[in-house]
Design an enzyme around this catalytic site. Sequence first.
Site, mmCIF file in Angstrom:
data_model
loop_
_atom_site.group_PDB
_atom_site.id
_atom_site.type_symbol
_atom_site.label_atom_id
_atom_site.label_comp_id
_atom_site.label_asym_id
_atom_site.label_seq_id
_atom_site.Cartn_x
_atom_site.Cartn_y
_atom_site.Cartn_z
ATOM 1 N N LEU A 226 6.361 110.108 -23.666
ATOM 2 C CA LEU A 226 5.862 110.866 -24.504
ATOM 3 C C LEU A 226 7.158 111.664 -25.137
ATOM 4 O O LEU A 226 7.813 112.388 -24.595
ATOM 5 C CB LEU A 226 4.701 111.776 -24.065
ATOM 6 C CG LEU A 226 4.481 111.356 -22.934
ATOM 7 C CD1 LEU A 226 3.557 112.299 -21.901
ATOM 8 C CD2 LEU A 226 3.269 110.889 -24.448
ATOM 9 N N HIS A 227 7.130 112.165 -25.943
ATOM 10 C CA HIS A 227 7.439 113.028 -26.221
ATOM 11 C C HIS A 227 7.301 114.030 -27.733
ATOM 12 O O HIS A 227 7.662 114.473 -28.663
ATOM 13 C CB HIS A 227 9.563 112.441 -27.038
ATOM 14 C CG HIS A 227 9.577 111.374 -28.150
ATOM 15 N ND1 HIS A 227 8.792 110.017 -28.104
ATOM 16 C CD2 HIS A 227 9.783 111.380 -28.879
ATOM 17 C CE1 HIS A 227 8.985 109.081 -29.011
ATOM 18 N NE2 HIS A 227 8.819 110.075 -29.790
ATOM 19 N N ARG A 228 6.346 113.487 -28.625
ATOM 20 C CA ARG A 228 5.889 113.960 -30.338
ATOM 21 C C ARG A 228 5.895 115.504 -29.620
ATOM 22 O O ARG A 228 4.780 115.826 -28.528
ATOM 23 C CB ARG A 228 4.441 113.133 -30.154
ATOM 24 C CG ARG A 228 4.231 111.848 -30.340
ATOM 25 C CD ARG A 228 5.410 111.456 -32.113
ATOM 26 N NE ARG A 228 5.409 110.223 -32.178
ATOM 27 C CZ ARG A 228 6.710 109.844 -33.056
ATOM 28 N NH1 ARG A 228 7.503 110.679 -32.938
ATOM 29 N NH2 ARG A 228 7.001 108.775 -32.340
ATOM 30 N N ASP A 305 3.198 108.250 -26.235
ATOM 31 C CA ASP A 305 2.927 108.604 -27.837
ATOM 32 C C ASP A 305 4.289 107.745 -28.790
ATOM 33 O O ASP A 305 4.624 108.246 -30.308
ATOM 34 C CB ASP A 305 2.807 110.346 -28.163
ATOM 35 C CG ASP A 305 4.278 110.360 -26.800
ATOM 36 O OD1 ASP A 305 5.587 109.959 -27.383
ATOM 37 O OD2 ASP A 305 4.178 112.076 -26.960
#
Length: 403
Positions: A226-228, A305
């Site tokens: 996850l990094h959005r 994501d």
Amino acid sequence: MTPGRRDGGAVGARILHVVGARPNFVKMAPIMAAVEEWNASAAGDGAAVRFGQSLVHTGQHYDVGMSDVFFRELGLPEPDHYLGVGSGSHAEQTAEVLRRLEPVLLAERPDIVLVVGDVNSTLAAALCAAKLHIAVAHVEAGLRSGDRSMPEELNRLVTDQVADLLFTTFAGANDNLLREGISPARIHFVGNTMIDTLERLRGCAVTVGILEQLAMSRRAFALVTLHRPSNVDDPGRLALVTEVLQRIAEWLPVVFPVHARTRARLQAAGLLGLLEARPGVVLTEPLGYLDFVGLMSAARLVLTDSGGVQEETTVLGVPCLTMRTTTERPVTVTEGTNRLVDPCDGDAIVAAVVEVLQAGPCAGRRPERWDGHAAQRIVAVLAQWAGSGSCSSGPAGVAGVAV
Ligand code: UD1
Ligand code: UDP
């Protein structure tokens, strides 16, 4: 090194490639290799176009685990220019790439600047080249989520408007570009260079010992990335994500290689220690490509994501739950193993995980031209473009090349 010197021979067109962030490295490596191959096969043929190529790394990603490891594992050459841009706000990062790339382009005067993906470095490099009347090639053109709150969507829209050659990964991307008034002569459906890399290296990836290192068994864990900003920058959303991962870990071990942005946000929100202490959750640093692909291939499911991970899981046949309300890669849903889950609804995410666990084997199919040969198609188009004289006369499209 100046463009043209890398191949040591007569040069028809000089390409300057620009990378900046982790997914760029994965997309660029096969293109540079395909240019080398093209030159080798053109040797001895006086009439054939040959390329010079050089590589600029903007330094948007700079940690060893976000950058160096990819150069080593993917066989990318040392960059000819390292701009050292680093982190900052969108304006700072984009402006620094523009400011630091301009003198490089003025000194080297390549015939074409090739950019990949949708990160700030992509947009800045494309803009910088276009303003100097240097032709721009954009690999992975035409992806659209329709969500302009994503920084990547703005980067894609602008990059595609200034690009002269637009290389797409699926037919729907051509339609998106045509709708925006881009000439069909500039658009080339070539396939997916991220999948070229996957096809080249997945055999090496499964032999590595990452499962043993993390004490995981095949098909008995969930892999999470996850990094959005929409998922990790807001502390409330991050708390929801953290809670969901803890719920899943009650019945399925969770491996979570934590992106640099996400680690900083988890730390600031006081959630990092909580996850680290949770039995069944294994946090790691961002992983190198071979380890990560090894884990992805062996996972029961992937919760993500990431843009690229949606595509790679489709080709690997691994179920993917994408914690977003939109995707610019719809072919991974319509043909592949991807499914969108509402990132604001913890119960829905957990229910989707349960459904995947109860379902039989995943039956995705490989999208058209995701066959490991996209980079070769790109080089064939570039050769036609160079051969048509476009490279000396400035930006121009070339008619589609049969592939
Ligand atoms: C960027 C891209 C995103 C892409 C992602 C791939 C933009 C707008 N975003 O997001 O599209 O999906 O890369 O991973 O271009 N940091 C480090 N070390 C590093 C790099 C970053 O610590 O080597 C930290 C810094 O605190 C930095 C933060 O991560 O502020 C975010 O980095 P940045 O490059 O701005 O955006 P990403 O979230 O990585
Ligand atoms: N990846 C990796 N290690 C990790 C996470 C991702 O090697 O710990 C790889 C992944 O396999 C894919 C690329 O990085 O090839 C995707 O990058 P990322 O998710 O950072 O960016 P996005 O695709 O969302 O722009």
